[in-house]
Scaffold this active site. Structure first.
Site, PDB file in Angstrom:
ATOM      1  CE  LYS A  61       9.270  17.422  30.795  1.00 51.49           C
ATOM      2  NZ  LYS A  61      10.104  18.095  31.812  1.00 51.49           N
TER       3      LYS A  61
ATOM      4  CB  SER B 112      10.215  20.999  24.503  1.00 52.10           C
ATOM      5  OG  SER B 112       9.103  21.834  24.784  1.00 52.10           O
TER       6      SER B 112
ATOM      7  CD  GLU C  71       8.832  14.884  39.101  1.00 57.16           C
ATOM      8  OE1 GLU C  71       9.237  13.868  39.703  1.00 57.16           O
ATOM      9  OE2 GLU C  71       9.459  15.392  38.142  1.00 57.16           O
TER      10      GLU C  71
END
Ligand SMILES: Cc1ncc(COP(=O)(O)O)c(C=O)c1O
Lengths: 392, 261
Positions: A86, A374, A108
């Protein structure tokens, strides 16, 4: 270069008029900055020294041996600063926000990884930051809530609807509509109104660019297949984008939750229908009247009833294969990778691993595949402990 | 000229009174009484919302009303039927999020709305750039596609919206979501002047209009006054539908007074 607003029929900007001018400004700023060598040098510098890139492409030998199938390479996004892919996106978007003169950051978050990554980047640039998070996710991702607070962010609980990522995103959009002048909204996946899906994909595509170079060095050829979990779809697009000009196979793995047949899942592509959620046309989980359904997944990051519009397009085009694995299969893969490789994966990433476990037979032993790891699983240990009965 | 435009042009009042309620809130039956109160209170047009699970242009009050209606099992078909019951008494416009229209089928939805006598459709998440196909479908069936314009809209966008508008233009009073506010934006007159400079289409103002004073101020610059959250709160707080009906009727009568010529 102009940023695509649509991927085939998908995408678009289905949001209130109030924020359309801000989307136009964002698109213009991104177009200008992404062609600016100074901006790119600054981004590359941060990715290297702050995020810790490049991340390794790691041959998981014991897992490979255990499954007796293809050689499995893990793209180690879990080793990024803050523990997931991210941050590749948030650092890029924060640079844009600063460039655009914005004074306040909002986002969010579902699993909390995007919230942590946004709070981290906001701290790096000294900007105040508010993170919307569903109450259900706050309860199951406690560690990340504390991290966000430590990073100086305000965590705003969202109690409407399913109290998960979908509702957090509604609330973030409402905040943005209200404070659009000074506020920059950092969307955390390849979702939302244009130009976000393209911007987030571009910032994440460093994953695939590195992986392509690394596999050529290590294997001397391109891989047979790329595999990534799909929530909104950013880690998958980040890996896939750099291979679009090749014939390499690609699989996106959605959350089958308690089983597709139970209706409690997050498989928007496999079980959804076309519709509009959070500003773009894509596959979404909805009833016959277009009311959005609650998704379900053991992993908060995949607990979302929509998917980025480019994935819907790649699905229809047949370019990417989409499949799903259940909570139980993901949990088994979580344990397997921990025990065989000494890597505790995020529950989201465990879905990609589980796909390989389940479909080893699809590959021949000479094959080489890349699985996008990830994120790391620290945030999930409480939940896993409960599910696996480790704290009895 | 469309039926709605005709209504604005032939008015005697300073501005038309356009109350909003979420269709089927609190229940279909009680909503009927609220709509009766709209008529009794002197409304000129009814704005009826189709409840949606994820209403991102709405603040807490309208959100909660939509959730309540959904919990009651209210569907778009129910709201269309309700519109049909009242469209003979007052012009009705529907506020509906795009996914409800899309899932129903755009043509099928607009057909059903036309059948129910609905005069206009407001889709808050369908900006002018995305509205081409939908607007065409509406016009072909004699229903006005009502576009929204915001204080953040550039002059260029206002021109785009004006070029496509019919019926009236919904002017969002502030950057934000629906919800009662204590004061109107100081920039409202300038904003409305900017829109007025680009179009002759009637202008209605909504989002935050909550008192007779607000209505009087809006009527100075606009052709219609939309009141939503304040009315829904009155219904919610009344707890009892008879009390709610009395409260809504007398509140609308008060507003009506300030709108008299
Ligand atoms: C580690 C990890 N992987 C994957 C995801 C899913 O998001 P995306 O599909 O956008 O990569 C998340 C989301 O929170 C995450 O934290």
């Amino acid at each position: 270069m102009s940023i695509p607003a649509r991927f085939g029929p998908y995408g678009g900007r289905y949001v209130p008029e109030t924020v359309i001018p801000a989307l136009d400004q964002l698109a213009a700023a991104y177009e200008r900055m992404s062609a600016d060598p100074g901006f790119n040098a600054q981004l590359d510098g941060l990715l290297k020294d702050f995020v810790g890139r490049p991340t390794p492409l790691y041959l998981a030998e014991r897992l490979t041996e255990k499954l007796g199938g293809p050689r499995i390479y893990l793209k180690r996004e879990d080793l990024c600063h803050t523990g997931a892919h991210k941050i590749n996106n948030t650092v890029g978007q924060l640079l844009l926000a600063v460039e655009m003169g914005k004074k306040r950051i909002i986002a969010e978050t579902g699993a909390g990884q995007h919230g942590v990554a946004t709070a981290t980047a906001a701290a790096l640039f000294g900007l105040p930051c508010a993170i919307y998070m569903g109450e259900k996710d706050i309860a199951r991702q406690e560690l990340n809530v504390v991290r966000m607070k430590l990073l100086g962010a305000e965590v705003i609980p969202v109690s409407s609807g399913s109290r998960t990522l979908k509702d957090a995103m509604n609330e973030a959009i409402r905040d943005w509509v209200t404070n659009v002048g000074e506020t920059y909204y950092v969307i955390g996946s390849v979702a939302g109104p244009a130009p976000y899906p393209a911007i987030v994909r571009d910032f994440q595509s460093v994953i695939g660019r590195e992986a392509r170079e690394q596999i050529l060095q290590q294997e001397g050829r391109l891989p047979n297949e790329l595999i990534a979990c799909v929530g909104g779809g950013s880690n998958a697009m980040g890996l896939f984008a750099a291979f679009m000009d090749t014939g390499v196979g690609m699989t996106g793995v959605e959350a089958a939750g308690e089983g597709l047949e139970t209706g409690r899942h997050g498989a928007s592509i496999e079980r959804g229908a076309r519709g509009v959620l959070h500003g773009s046309l894509s596959y979404i989980l909805q009833d016959a009247y277009g009311q959005i359904l609650e998704a379900h997944s053991i992993s908060a990051g995949l607990d979302y009833p929509g998917v980025g519009p480019e994935h819907s397009y790649l699905h229809d085009e047949g370019r990417v294969r989409y499949d799903s694995v259940t909570d139980a299969e993901a949990l088994a893969a979580f344990t397997l990778l921990s025990e065989t490789e000494g890597i505790i994966p995020a529950l989201e990433s465990s879905h990609a691993i589980a796909y390989v476990v389940k479909h080893t037979g699809r590959f021949s032993p000479g094959d080489a595949i890349i699985v996008n790891l990830s994120g790391r699983g620290d945030k999930d240990v409480h939940q896993a402990a409960r599910a696996l009965g480790l704290l009895e | 000229m469309s039926r709605l435009e005709e209504l604005f042009r032939s008015r005697k009042k300073k501005a038309l009174l356009m109350p909003y309620i979420t269709g089927g809130y609190p229940t279909i039956h009680e909503c009927r009484h609220v709509l009766d109160a709209f008529v009794a209170g002197g409304a000129d047009m009814i704005e009826l919302g189709v409840p949606f699970s994820d209403p991102l242009a709405d603040g807490p009050v309208v959100q909660a009303s939509a959730q309540r209606a959904l919990d009651e099992g209210v569907t778009p078909d129910d709201v269309l039927a309700l519109a049909g019951e009242f469209s003979g008494r007052l012009p009705v416009v529907l506020l509906v999020y795009f996914n409800c229209v899309y899932a129903y089928g755009q043509e099928r939805f607009v057909d059903a709305a036309a059948q129910a006598g609905v005069s206009g459709l407001i889709v808050p998440d369908l900006p002018v750039d995305e509205a081409g196909e939908f607007a065409g479908i509406c016009r072909a069936r004699g229903v006005d596609p009502i576009l929204l314009v915001a204080p953040t809209s550039t002059d260029e966008r206002i021109s785009m919206i004006a070029a496509q508008a019919s019926g009236f233009i919904y002017c969002v009073s502030v950057a934000g979501v629906t919800g009662a506010r204590t004061s109107l934006s100081e920039q409202l007159p300038d904003f409305l002047a900017r829109v007025r400079a680009k179009t002759d289409v009637p202008l209605a103002v909504g989002f935050g209009v909550s008192t007779p004073d607000h209505a009087a101020a809006v009527a100075e610059y606009a052709d219609g006054v939309i009141i939503g959250s304040r009315l829904i709160s009155m219904v919610a707080e009344a707890g009892d539908i008879d009390i709610a009906v009395r409260a809504v009727t007398s509140f609308l009568s008060l507003i009506n007074e300030v709108l008299e010529p």
